[in-house]
Scaffold this active site. Structure first.
Site, PDB file in Angstrom:
ATOM      1  N   LYS A  45       1.029  -1.337   0.447  1.00  0.00           N
ATOM      2  CA  LYS A  45       0.245  -0.026  -0.114  1.00  0.00           C
ATOM      3  C   LYS A  45       0.622   1.849   0.457  1.00  0.00           C
ATOM      4  O   LYS A  45       0.675   2.599   0.639  1.00  0.00           O
ATOM      5  CB  LYS A  45      -0.880  -0.183   1.090  1.00  0.00           C
ATOM      6  N   HIS A 107       6.710  -6.948  -2.125  1.00  0.00           N
ATOM      7  CA  HIS A 107       6.564  -6.190  -1.379  1.00  0.00           C
ATOM      8  C   HIS A 107       7.788  -7.332  -0.003  1.00  0.00           C
ATOM      9  O   HIS A 107       7.895  -6.942   1.011  1.00  0.00           O
ATOM     10  CB  HIS A 107       5.740  -6.509  -0.749  1.00  0.00           C
ATOM     11  N   SER A 137      -4.424   3.055   4.502  1.00  0.00           N
ATOM     12  CA  SER A 137      -4.408   1.708   3.889  1.00  0.00           C
ATOM     13  C   SER A 137      -4.645   0.371   3.523  1.00  0.00           C
ATOM     14  O   SER A 137      -5.336  -0.310   3.212  1.00  0.00           O
ATOM     15  CB  SER A 137      -3.573   2.582   2.478  1.00  0.00           C
TER      16      SER A 137
END
Length: 292
Positions: A45, A107, A137
């Protein structure tokens, strides 16, 4: 049809993870990077899809305009460590990419990056977002994404976020680990979400310089226009509306795309506690963020 249960977190070499990112671990680690691969690395995010789309337009917007209308961004820029049994894995999608350069997203914290990316001296674009907006988020993402653990209520999730008990672990460790790597590795470009919001064109210039790309003023402006939040939010190829794992009625994948939305979620007490915790965790780092 009954929904599959949400995954549970577990400690994986010191980082909170779920089975969806660890079951294919050996294959992921053995991916064969190529020298011209470009890796987009972020904590979840933090603008991953945004920067993936920018890079795809910079490289292929002129030469393959049709792919922008027919192939979703998650297929153009596959998610390296993603691996659900019975589905094609991120590593398989990477291996099948027809483009050169290959654009790949991850990620993973810096210590988990497959060694071939370092051996091939690949260019890596890291994007960091301030912790408060990132937490908000990530909370809403957990509410709508069935392969995320249940986030609980906002207060519960914020506590978990601070303690690194979320998928891909501690925000603090992630952003500082990559920041330290960048100091000794010139092939890492470290961008900030807040800078991209402030002046997208300036950051696109930085990307072009880093990637040795020559685009005209008009071509760069075309990219700026395409990647505006509202345009991406309404674009089926970038808004993840084609992904059934995500329930966009609960919360849209592309929610607000703003800096400072955390003010609508943090209570005064939460803000004070978070600021104290943040000071402790970041006291040894030169990394600076903006939250407004």
């Amino acid at each position: 049809m009954e929904k599959a249960p949400r995954p549970t977190l577990f400690d994986f070499h010191g980082v909170s993870m779920t089975k969806y990112f660890t079951e294919n671990w050996e294959n992921t680690q053995n991916v064969e990077a190529r020298p011209d691969d470009i890796l987009v690395a972020t904590y979840p995010k933090a603008g991953t899809t945004w920067v993936s789309y920018i890079l795809d337009l910079l490289h292929f917007g002129r030469i393959c305009p049709e792919r922008q209308e027919s192939i979703p961004i998650h297929a153009r820029v596959p998610f390296l460590e993603y691996g659900i049994k019975s589905q094609i894995t991120g590593k398989d999608l990477v291996d099948q990419l027809p483009t050169s350069p290959r654009l790949i997203k991850t990620h993973l914290p810096v210590q988990f990056i497959p060694k071939s990316f370092w051996e091939q001296n690949c260019r890596i674009v890291y994007v960091a977002r301030n912790a408060k907006d990132c937490a908000v988020s990530y909370f809403h993402f957990g509410r709508m994404n069935s392969i995320q653990p249940e986030p609980g209520d906002w207060n519960t999730f914020l506590r978990d976020f601070m303690e690194g008990k979320v998928v891909f672990g501690s925000w603090f460790d992630h952003v500082t680990g990559w920041w330290e790597k960048k100091q000794t590795h010139p092939q890492v470009l470290y961008l900030f979400y807040e800078d991209l919001i402030e002046d997208t064109r300036r950051e696109i210039d930085r990307l072009c310089s880093f990637l040795d790309l020559s685009l005209s003023v008009e071509e760069k402006q075309h990219v700026v226009n395409r990647v505006k939040f509202d345009n991406m939010k309404h674009n089926k190829m970038t808004n993840y509306s084609t992904v059934p794992l995500m329930d966009q009625k609960v919360s849209p994948f592309m929610r607000k795309g703003k800096v400072g939305d955390w003010r609508n979620h943090f209570t005064v007490a939460q803000d004070e506690e978070f600021n104290e915790y943040y000071k402790q965790k970041m006291k040894n780092s030169t990394l600076q963020f903006r939250t407004v």
